[in-house]
Design a protein around this motif. Structure first.
Motif, short mmCIF file in Angstrom:
data_model
loop_
_atom_site.label_atom_id
_atom_site.label_comp_id
_atom_site.label_asym_id
_atom_site.label_seq_id
_atom_site.Cartn_x
_atom_site.Cartn_y
_atom_site.Cartn_z
N GLN A 1 99.67 34.71 -23.19
CA GLN A 1 99.08 35.91 -23.81
C GLN A 1 97.64 36.10 -23.34
OE1 GLN A 1 100.11 38.43 -25.74
NE2 GLN A 1 102.23 37.73 -25.68
N GLN A 2 97.00 35.00 -22.99
CA GLN A 2 95.62 35.07 -22.52
C GLN A 2 95.51 35.84 -21.20
OE1 GLN A 2 94.11 31.07 -22.30
NE2 GLN A 2 92.18 31.77 -21.40
N ALA B 1 102.09 32.94 -16.13
CA ALA B 1 102.48 34.35 -16.13
C ALA B 1 102.81 34.86 -17.51
CB ALA B 1 103.67 34.56 -15.19
N THR B 2 103.22 33.98 -18.41
CA THR B 2 103.61 34.44 -19.74
C THR B 2 102.52 34.19 -20.79
OG1 THR B 2 104.78 32.34 -19.98
CG2 THR B 2 106.10 34.27 -19.44
N GLY C 1 86.20 42.22 -13.98
CA GLY C 1 86.35 41.74 -15.35
C GLY C 1 85.31 40.71 -15.73
N ALA C 2 85.18 40.49 -17.02
CA ALA C 2 84.19 39.55 -17.53
C ALA C 2 84.40 38.14 -16.99
CB ALA C 2 84.25 39.53 -19.06
N PHE D 1 97.17 41.10 -15.97
CA PHE D 1 98.30 41.56 -15.16
C PHE D 1 98.50 43.07 -15.25
CE2 PHE D 1 99.71 37.06 -15.85
CZ PHE D 1 99.58 36.66 -14.53
N ILE D 2 98.14 43.67 -16.36
CA ILE D 2 98.42 45.11 -16.49
C ILE D 2 97.18 46.00 -16.33
CG2 ILE D 2 100.46 44.72 -17.92
CD1 ILE D 2 98.75 45.69 -20.31
N ASN D 3 95.99 45.46 -16.52
CA ASN D 3 94.77 46.28 -16.36
C ASN D 3 94.16 46.01 -14.99
OD1 ASN D 3 94.96 47.27 -19.02
ND2 ASN D 3 93.86 45.49 -19.83
N ARG D 4 94.85 46.42 -13.94
CA ARG D 4 94.34 46.10 -12.60
C ARG D 4 93.06 46.87 -12.34
NH1 ARG D 4 97.66 46.37 -6.84
NH2 ARG D 4 96.12 45.21 -5.67
N PRO D 5 91.97 46.16 -12.12
CA PRO D 5 90.69 46.87 -11.96
C PRO D 5 90.42 47.27 -10.52
CG PRO D 5 90.31 44.52 -12.07
CD PRO D 5 91.80 44.71 -12.13
N ASP E 1 93.54 41.64 -6.36
CA ASP E 1 94.27 41.77 -7.63
C ASP E 1 94.01 40.49 -8.43
OD1 ASP E 1 96.11 41.96 -9.68
OD2 ASP E 1 97.78 42.57 -8.38
N VAL F 1 97.85 38.21 -20.01
CA VAL F 1 98.67 39.41 -19.85
C VAL F 1 97.83 40.65 -19.53
CG1 VAL F 1 98.76 39.82 -22.34
CG2 VAL F 1 100.45 40.87 -20.85
N ARG F 2 96.64 40.77 -20.14
CA ARG F 2 95.84 41.97 -19.89
C ARG F 2 95.33 42.03 -18.44
NH1 ARG F 2 96.23 41.44 -25.06
NH2 ARG F 2 96.19 43.24 -26.43
#
Lengths: 503, 503
Positions: B121-122, B118-119, B138-139, B127-131, B387, B124-125
């Protein structure tokens, strides 16, 4: 700087024309009005490198289609590179995104404040220890709701229920209506033993014969009850069993509104008369309409607007017939119309009885008046009842909306968009028409002259670097994030002009 | 060490008796068998400081009830302090959790590997850019599905659809069944123009008259279609409209199974005969049963088990009648029965047609055979379609399950629990009975002699530091996480013995 960029693209002249002078307010006003992006690191303009979909999307599509149905996939996105209003696909195409994941990204991509919230050590346990909120809420849950959602409750709404998504929010809000109505009928909130026993085997009186009323063109979600009220696209509904829930006409106005006042008033009257008729018909056949369910703007169905008077009278009719009014703000809520909830534009004498939300709110849920609060536990319930991890992100979204004055940003950008598209409509009346969404922030749409034209506009705009959405039979909808600024509006208008010229 | 701890609590003698010698395997086998916790930092035993609910829970309850209905709340939990199998409430009570958020935490609380995921850095995007996964995956989406969910597909299942929750997974799996059946009927996957037009206004032939068959005691979710198939508690259903979906009896066995073989075989026959009858009845009245929907163990309805033969014959009947078999693994899936999917215990001649999941899987969704893959886009669709943030966490969960051999852990701990409770049942036959879940991992239940006794057992166990769940009329269900080890099982058994002695 932005002007310079655009000039190199040959469109610099247009930009100034779409900038509204003087109406900008807020902490970052001056900088933003000058065209600085709210999200640092945003590209300055779109950059399209391949035909879209490009070869890498096509390759990934082949791979995904082997394990999962994906006919609706548009492109595969590189979310690590997407930022602010710009979506970057796996072929390196950089698109200005005015569709934002079907209107569900309030702050665009990779907003720095959301990255901070998501990586905060303080929040990590909330992301991984997903509770059953109805049984084991966290120590901070009440305060989080007080700080985030409750200040957004419509006047008179004392009760909040969180859910995971829009369909589920509607499903459960419908239950609150049934339970409210049945409690009135039996004169008690507690069901009788006979009702409890018969409900277990899908029989009356425990299972009621209640109906909800929906509208032609509506969209309320894909689970069974909202789907029965959904009438926007046949492909959503075909082959699936449904319920005897009646459908009333939703006003279909002629545009421009100012040139068609008398005719549109008659359209309101026609629709409202039919609502009242249906309520009598269904009462007479023993299926009372206990709730009227409506979007403030029918989004999926074509961005169909109703006048303030239509909504005011609909509320009066609903009340007179003893039913509840549910306003479904799943797509309109969270600020894109320039007010936090779209219904606030309508000057209703009182709040709707129930308001549902999701999408830009990140969490789903509904607010309701005290009468609709269910008195017994476990009646409106499921395992998760939402997700506190989404509420943490929502709190940050709300902070940014306030700090950066994003509702005002949406009003200003929306005004630029609306006026610009109206002007283009005047110049290209045989290609587009019926621009709508005046004074509704960036929640704007227009029609292609037919479905094929609409589809071509969307495809050509994409190829010029702007992502738009379709809705209804021939509409193009704009659903940008709240960080869509005047300079983004100008880019969109510039590309639209180019596309329309080519028809 | 653990033994010492327990001895100080006066229960050391019992512990050894419940330990299974020799059957432990896996990398961490020796350490774990010796009672070392899989999750470092776990408390060694429960610690109850107040009456539960304690004063701080009561204070927070008052505050929450002012803004949100919360009658079902048990305690407010301090998720920052909860770890592994131990839930810590806001009054500082430390409970061994054998209910785990209604069976939805695969690795308990604050598992270190989930914190890392969850933490990162790989991640984090994501978690916040829910498509909107159906349009803009996503790729990394395809590879994530290949690495996580696809290896878990039942044999012959070529298609995976992700969803956000269990109810939504069932709703959409039902649609896959309707569409499959209708395609067979009309001889084409594409709906006719007449079907499309009539579906828009909730009419035939576009909206079908299909029925699904559910079972007495079942639970499939709270949105409208699964709720119509749910028959476990009246409070879920009362006052709410429903559908004409038939209900068959689910086997209600006498326990112990080995003493009631002939009677239970007759019970299977009775239930299966009724399934076949209903299918003929509904075909004759023009509402064909196109799908049979069943849990491998009816959890909410009372932990009711069906024999392997029951499920084998049910599959044969379903197939003979041209219907689909959907197995709902929302509660049973993800390992708690000692196999990843509970249906694997049944030795079915072929996979069920559709399998739905959620809860411990963190994401919802369903697998299906190729015939059930929907050919057109946007028919099974919603804004988010699940998600990816949950799939990232699921990948980590699956890694830990493999690394720590958690299915085997569940088998071993379950065996200790089952044998221990059977022994207690023999000693206290007037208090508890019908222990069930042999060879089903930790998915174990027993009955109180009546509802009041059951409720008292759960309340008293909580006061002694063990969280259990109720289900059905008089059942206590154990739903611990996959990290529930033999020493946790022994603590539970010890406390249960204390509670039963007090009756």
């Amino acid at each position: 700087m932005i002007l310079g960029q655009l000039s190199r693209g040959g469109a610099g002249v247009r930009v100034q024309r779409y900038l509204l002078p003087g109406s900008w307010q807020g902490v970052r006003g001056a900088a933003v009005a000058a065209g600085e992006p709210l999200v640092a690191g945003e590209p300055r303009e779109p950059a399209v490198k391949t035909q879209i979909p490009g070869p890498e999307t096509k390759r990934q599509y082949e791979a995904l289609s082997k394990i999962s149905p994906c006919q609706s996939v548009s492109v595969f996105v590189d979310y690590d590179k997407s930022i602010g209003n710009y979506q970057v696909d796996v072929d390196g195409n950089v698109l200005l995104d005015a569709f934002t994941q079907i209107s569900s990204l309030p702050l665009g991509y990779s907003h720095p404040d959301l990255i901070s919230a998501a990586t905060s050590q303080q929040n990590v346990r909330t992301f991984i220890n997903r509770p059953s909120l109805g049984v084991f809420p966290g120590a901070d849950w009440t305060q989080r709701l007080k700080d985030s959602l409750m200040p957004l409750a419509p006047p008179g709404h004392t009760s909040l229920t969180t859910m995971a998504c829009g369909a589920c929010s509607n499903e459960n809000a419908f239950k609150a209506i049934y339970i409210w109505y049945r409690s009135k009928e039996r004169g008690s909130k507690d069901p009788t033993p006979e009702e409890l026993q018969s409900a277990m085997v899908n029989q009356k009186p425990g299972c009621t014969d209640y109906a909800l009323l929906g509208f032609n063109g509506s969209f309320h979600g894909r689970t069974m009850a909202p789907l029965a009220l959904t009438h926007s696209k046949a492909i959503h509904k075909v082959d699936i069993p449904t319920l005897d829930f009646p459908m009333a006409p939703f006003p279909m106005y002629k545009y421009p509104l100012e040139d068609n006042v008398a005719e549109n008033e008659k359209e309101d009257e026609r629709c409202l008369a039919r609502v009242e008729e249906i309520m009598h018909e269904y009462k007479n056949k023993g299926r009372p309409v206990v709730g009227v369910v409506i979007e403030p703007i029918q989004a999926e169905g074509g961005d169909n607007h109703g006048s303030n008077e239509f909504f005011q009278q609909l509320q009066a009719i609903t009340k007179r017939n003893g039913a509840a009014l549910l306003i479904d703000e799943v797509q309109t809520g969270g600020g894109p119309t320039g007010k936090f909830w779209c219904y606030e534009h309508f000057n209703l004498p009182e709040s709707p009885d129930i308001l549902t939300f999701s999408k830009k709110m990140l969490t789903g849920g509904f607010f309701c008046k005290e009468d609709f609060r269910v008195a017994q536990g476990y009646r409106i319930f499921n395992t998760w009842m939402g997700d506190p991890g989404k509420v943490i992100l929502l709190q940050e979204v709300l902070n940014v909306i306030k700090r950066d004055n994003l509702l005002q940003n949406t009003v200003v950008s929306g005004d630029i968009l609306y006026k610009g598209i109206r002007e283009l409509e005047n110049r290209f009346p045989n290609v587009i028409n019926s621009t709508r969404g005046k004074d509704r922030g960036t929640f704007i749409a227009f029609n292609g002259k037919d479905a094929a034209t609409r589809d071509a506009i969307i495809a050509n705009m994409k190829q010029k670097g702007v992502q738009l959405g379709g809705c209804g039979d021939a509409a193009v909808r704009l659903r940008p994030a709240l960080i869509f600024q005047p300079h983004h509006a100008n880019i969109l208008l510039d590309r639209l002009e180019q596309v329309l010229k080519e028809f």
